[in-house]
Design a protein around this motif. Sequence first.
Motif: not given
Length: 308
Positions: A71-73, A84-86, A300-304
């Motif tokens: 989870g990245v919320e 960049p955030l994975a 697994h990069l996060v799509d902002r």
Amino acid sequence: MVNVLFAAGAKRWPDYAEALPEAFAKAGLNVDLARDHAPETVDYIVTSPNGDVQDYRPYTACKLVQNIWAGVENITDNPTLTQPLARMVDPGLTQGMVEWVTGHALRHHLGMDLHIHGQDGVWRDFVPPLAWDRPVTVLGLGALGAACATTLAGLGFPVRGWARSAKDIDGVETFAGPGGLSQSLDKAQIVILLLPLTDATRHIMNTERLALLAPDAVILNPGRGSLIDNDALLGALDEHLGHATLDVFDTEPLPPEHPFWAHPKVTVTPHIASETRPRTAATVIAENIRRGEAGAPFRHLVDRSSGY
């Protein structure tokens, strides 16, 4: 030498301090792993949403921030995080989730609670239906949801799955988009919530959607607490739902006075459905750093824009 800052907290440091160097060596990386690199020298940050670093602006050379959670919320809305955030997609985490979901799905399917808690001399003649007569719906078909859906389908359950965009999973009837959500939930007897938490999924299980489920249906939520409107869930449990097994909550730990603790149709588990395992997560982290050093795309990069 690659400088990696471990910012996921002192509690996690001993396990990762052992696992990460082994993974780096296997990936052929020469890494200086520490908790106290000077910000301007850091090439990669390994962190969690509640980690040691909350202001990312000093980390001007950082190529990637690797989250150790799926989870990245709680990190995507940090305005200082421009690197960049994975997110973590880890085989150990996936296996743990499959085991928790499968165990609780079978618990409710087989009516195990009736016998576990009913040792009072009463012969309860209950025969469950076979799996193929128990429709299951999985909301969220990412790595975790797809693995759980596939496992349950392999046990014979008719499995429907829903995601925001179209998916194709062997043995699973899939739906997408707003219209597909109602179709996927219609008369489901077991519903498993594995969606990311975004503005679009917050309280996705509300009064209207809970009413679509079959009488005595069971909800399993190992995803995010805010996927469910708690008041709507309590009302539905009092009216027509059979049970809710909940592993995640808006506030954690769940306060002792919360009504979920005392409700006879609620099982609370303490956010244990799946934990990131340092040994397997370390290989994921090492692979992303290897890619970064080789100029290959990160995984697994996060799509902002979507929030996950």
